[in-house]
Design an enzyme around this catalytic site. Structure first.
Site, PDB file in Angstrom:
ATOM      1  N   LEU A  84      -7.321 -25.960  68.721  1.00 10.01           N
ATOM      2  CA  LEU A  84      -6.524 -26.639  67.709  1.00 10.01           C
ATOM      3  C   LEU A  84      -5.141 -26.004  67.671  1.00 10.01           C
ATOM      4  CD1 LEU A  84      -9.035 -26.902  64.696  1.00 10.01           C
ATOM      5  CD2 LEU A  84      -8.390 -28.725  66.289  1.00 10.01           C
ATOM      6  N   ASP A  85      -4.116 -26.806  67.355  1.00  9.61           N
ATOM      7  CA  ASP A  85      -2.774 -26.257  67.160  1.00  9.61           C
ATOM      8  C   ASP A  85      -2.802 -25.233  66.023  1.00  9.61           C
ATOM      9  OD1 ASP A  85      -1.793 -27.883  69.132  1.00  9.61           O
ATOM     10  OD2 ASP A  85      -0.868 -29.337  67.777  1.00  9.61           O
ATOM     11  N   ARG A  86      -1.819 -24.355  66.026  1.00 12.11           N
ATOM     12  CA  ARG A  86      -1.780 -23.266  65.043  1.00 12.11           C
ATOM     13  C   ARG A  86      -1.895 -23.775  63.610  1.00 12.11           C
ATOM     14  NH1 ARG A  86       2.310 -20.654  62.129  1.00 12.11           N
ATOM     15  NH2 ARG A  86       3.855 -22.008  63.079  1.00 12.11           N
ATOM     16  N   ASP A  87      -1.159 -24.814  63.264  1.00 11.79           N
ATOM     17  CA  ASP A  87      -1.139 -25.278  61.882  1.00 11.79           C
ATOM     18  C   ASP A  87      -2.143 -26.391  61.591  1.00 11.79           C
ATOM     19  OD1 ASP A  87       0.728 -23.469  60.970  1.00 11.79           O
ATOM     20  OD2 ASP A  87       2.426 -24.720  61.550  1.00 11.79           O
ATOM     21  N   THR A  88      -3.001 -26.684  62.546  1.00  9.27           N
ATOM     22  CA  THR A  88      -4.096 -27.623  62.309  1.00  9.27           C
ATOM     23  C   THR A  88      -5.331 -26.839  61.893  1.00  9.27           C
ATOM     24  OG1 THR A  88      -3.239 -29.170  63.955  1.00  9.27           O
ATOM     25  CG2 THR A  88      -5.552 -29.412  63.346  1.00  9.27           C
TER      26      THR A  88
END
Length: 295
Positions: free
Chosen positions: A130-134
């Site tokens: 997952l992306d960092r802010d997801t």
């Protein structure tokens, strides 16, 4: 770790094991790093001929950790765990893997968790990132063989991930839809992406769950896995995600990270021989935005 397989047709051991996703590389590891192959209880090699009714058993040696990956002990939100897989609820603000900019990552935390638990296999195998802010569900394999078996499902698009997103736009958002638009790198950035004919095929499905004026809670399924796919596709439609300043999302509604949350993860467990589904509810920051909009 030991696995056994019944033989249903004559052939060489290595041919039968290939059907169970045991690769040449894994066979070499078994041969040279302390593993073993048995047929009906007797040690054999990979070219031994087997017949219908035989049983092949393989002992896969334990995995040493990657020395460069620093273990970090932090509390983890474990959704599910068995001998083969670990499913975590990843918080926003934490990257999946180390990079020049990120060192306190999920990979570091999982290695710390494995070492604290004194597991025999200490390599970290990330199946879904997952992306960092997801935020939301992340899947890890606890040994290389489990990872190999799920890699095959990834290639066949048999692992399903669903996301919640909060999006906002001035136009009318259809209640459901398919976004099929190629995604390419931006000409002037190594980070951002854009919809462009030179890009790779990308397909996103969505359904609106609830609407709050110009803001909509959408349930999303990815059919491809391009970088920033959901963010780029919805920005291209004129409905960027709340908190996503990289793609023009609103920053005035109380959420300052991209409003994206992986709420469902489904895959076929090759060891249990059944499909498993894991689900999460909305995060607190999603809930706070929705409560504020409802007022």
């Amino acid at each position: 770790m030991r696995f056994s397989f019944d033989v249903h047709r004559p052939g060489k051991v290595k041919s039968l094991l290939k059907e169970h996703d045991i690769s040449k590389g894994l066979l070499a590891k078994i041969k040279f790093k302390g593993g073993a192959i048995y047929v009906n209880g007797h040690e054999r090699n990979a070219i031994y001929m087997v017949d219908i009714g035989d049983t092949i058993t393989v002992d896969i040696p334990d995995e040493l950790p990657y020395e460069k990956l620093e273990p970090i002990e932090v509390p983890l939100s474990v959704v599910a765990e068995d001998d083969h897989f670990l499913v975590l609820n990843k918080p926003s603000g934490v990257a999946s893997i180390p990079s020049v900019n990120h060192s306190n990552t999920m990979a570091n935390f999982v290695k710390g968790y494995f070492m604290k638990k004194q597991y025999p296999n200490l390599q970290v195998h990330i199946v879904t990132r997952l992306d960092r802010d997801t935020s939301g569900l992340m899947l890890f394999a606890k040994h290389g063989y489990a990872h190999a078996r799920l890699d095959k499902q990834l290639q066949q698009k048999a692992i399903e991930k669903r996301y919640y997103a909060l999006v906002s736009g001035d136009d009318e958002l259809p209640s459901k839809g398919e976004i099929i638009a190629p995604i390419a790198r931006d000409e002037d950035s190594i980070i951002t992406r854009r919809v462009h004919k030179s890009g790779k095929y990308a397909h996103t499905s969505y359904q609106v769950v609830a609407s709050y004026g110009k803001v909509h809670l959408v349930d999303i399924q990815l059919h491809t896995g391009r970088t920033h796919q959901i963010r780029v596709h919805f920005a291209h439609q004129g409905f960027p995600l709340l908190g996503d300043d990289l793609y023009g999302g609103r920053m005035d509604l109380g959420i300052t990270r991209q409003a994206l949350h992986c709420h469902t993860l489904s895959f076929f467990d090759p060891f249990k021989k059944e499909r498993v589904v894991h689900e999460l509810g909305l995060t607190n920051d999603f809930g706070n935005v929705i409560m504020s909009l409802e007022k």
